[in-house]
Design a protein around this motif. Structure first.
Motif, PDB file in Angstrom:
ATOM      1  N   HIS A   1      54.277 -41.873  31.613  1.00 32.48           N
ATOM      2  CA  HIS A   1      54.500 -43.322  31.051  1.00 32.48           C
ATOM      3  C   HIS A   1      53.463 -44.213  30.798  1.00 32.48           C
ATOM      4  O   HIS A   1      53.847 -45.254  30.432  1.00 32.48           O
ATOM      5  N   HIS A   2      52.418 -43.989  31.343  1.00 31.29           N
ATOM      6  CA  HIS A   2      51.208 -45.107  31.380  1.00 31.29           C
ATOM      7  C   HIS A   2      50.676 -45.519  30.032  1.00 31.29           C
ATOM      8  O   HIS A   2      50.870 -45.027  29.190  1.00 31.29           O
ATOM      9  N   SER A   3      50.661 -47.108  30.202  1.00 32.25           N
ATOM     10  CA  SER A   3      50.146 -47.678  29.090  1.00 32.25           C
ATOM     11  C   SER A   3      50.924 -47.663  27.793  1.00 32.25           C
ATOM     12  O   SER A   3      50.208 -47.461  26.822  1.00 32.25           O
ATOM     13  N   CYS A   4      52.243 -47.637  27.915  1.00 33.36           N
ATOM     14  CA  CYS A   4      52.981 -47.459  26.535  1.00 33.36           C
ATOM     15  C   CYS A   4      52.819 -46.332  26.059  1.00 33.36           C
ATOM     16  O   CYS A   4      53.071 -46.243  24.790  1.00 33.36           O
ATOM     17  N   ALA A   5      52.921 -45.401  26.851  1.00 35.26           N
ATOM     18  CA  ALA A   5      52.886 -43.836  26.291  1.00 35.26           C
ATOM     19  C   ALA A   5      53.997 -43.532  25.273  1.00 35.26           C
ATOM     20  O   ALA A   5      53.841 -42.851  24.356  1.00 35.26           O
ATOM     21  N   TRP A   6      55.113 -44.157  25.596  1.00 37.62           N
ATOM     22  CA  TRP A   6      56.216 -43.856  24.753  1.00 37.62           C
ATOM     23  C   TRP A   6      56.077 -44.169  23.297  1.00 37.62           C
ATOM     24  O   TRP A   6      56.411 -43.373  22.322  1.00 37.62           O
ATOM     25  N   MET A   7      55.092 -45.070  23.106  1.00 39.12           N
ATOM     26  CA  MET A   7      54.851 -45.587  21.714  1.00 39.12           C
ATOM     27  C   MET A   7      54.016 -44.642  20.946  1.00 39.12           C
ATOM     28  O   MET A   7      54.104 -44.208  19.737  1.00 39.12           O
ATOM     29  N   GLU A   8      53.179 -43.975  21.863  1.00 36.42           N
ATOM     30  CA  GLU A   8      52.117 -43.118  21.417  1.00 36.42           C
ATOM     31  C   GLU A   8      53.049 -41.411  21.129  1.00 36.42           C
ATOM     32  O   GLU A   8      52.711 -41.017  20.163  1.00 36.42           O
ATOM     33  N   ALA A   9      53.796 -41.503  21.951  1.00 36.53           N
ATOM     34  CA  ALA A   9      54.639 -40.174  21.871  1.00 36.53           C
ATOM     35  C   ALA A   9      55.537 -40.375  20.651  1.00 36.53           C
ATOM     36  O   ALA A   9      55.444 -39.178  19.981  1.00 36.53           O
ATOM     37  N   GLU A  10      56.058 -41.359  20.442  1.00 34.58           N
ATOM     38  CA  GLU A  10      56.900 -41.433  19.283  1.00 34.58           C
ATOM     39  C   GLU A  10      55.947 -41.285  17.708  1.00 34.58           C
ATOM     40  O   GLU A  10      56.316 -40.666  17.068  1.00 34.58           O
ATOM     41  N   ALA A  11      54.750 -41.688  17.986  1.00 34.72           N
ATOM     42  CA  ALA A  11      53.948 -41.413  16.789  1.00 34.72           C
ATOM     43  C   ALA A  11      53.523 -40.019  16.714  1.00 34.72           C
ATOM     44  O   ALA A  11      53.348 -39.445  15.514  1.00 34.72           O
TER      45      ALA A  11
END
Length: 188
Positions: free
Chosen positions: A92-102
């Motif tokens: 989950h480092h460095s807002c990984a959830w946002m990149e995962a969403e993309a």
């Protein structure tokens, strides 16, 4: 071999030859993590370990999905048998959830790897986003601009990092507030 020594050795073995600049970045992120030890207490070593390992998913031998937080976390869990908290921080480092969403991977990331505490996630984001690709100190605005230039503003990464910018800046602010609070404590 202690956890920290193990982490440096593993990260070096995966990154130093194929990706020397990524290895230098990881060392710089780990150095910044050590600077937060007065704020983190018992979790200081955990943060340093996650910091030096956070980008191992870029290693050519580990890149399976092309999403380095997920690839790194899976390797740490299934092959390296790493501490579960380290695995979750890397995932989950460095807002990984946002990149995962993309990338269409958010559900997969969050189902497989529950998030670690907010304080540690903030700290790792702070360390990563305040360190250049060459491992030297920077600030999050310059780091975000550098990432955007490197990947292109319309790329998946360029779009993600701009979307994540407010949260990256908020993480940095929360960490700096904790650092200032520790410095204000009597006897420090």
């Amino acid at each position: 071999m202690g956890m920290t020594e193990w982490a440096y050795s593993l990260s070096e073995s995966l990154l130093s030859d194929p990706l020397p600049r990524r290895w230098a970045h990881s060392l710089g992120v780990a150095k910044r993590a050590r600077s937060l030890s007065p704020v983190l207490g018992d979790d200081a070593e955990l943060l340093e370990v996650a910091a030096v390992l956070h980008d191992i998913g870029y290693a050519p031998a580990l890149a399976k999905t092309g999403f380095h937080p997920l690839d790194g976390a899976r390797y740490l869990r299934t092959v390296a048998n790493a501490d579960e908290r380290v695995v979750r921080l890397v995932a989950h480092h460095s807002c990984a959830w946002m990149e995962a969403e993309a990338r269409g991977l958010r559900e997969e990331l969050e189902e497989e790897f529950p998030r670690e505490s907010g304080q540690l996630n903030d700290a790792l984001c702070y360390c990563d986003m305040n360190t250049t690709p060459d491992g030297t100190p920077t600030n999050p605005v310059d780091r975000i601009n550098e990432i955007t230039r490197r990947y292109g503003p319309d790329s998946l990464i360029g779009t993600f990092i701009r979307r994540a910018e407010p949260e990256i800046l908020a993480c940095t602010g929360r960490v700096l507030e904790r650092v200032a609070a520790v410095k204000r404590q009597p006897g420090e």
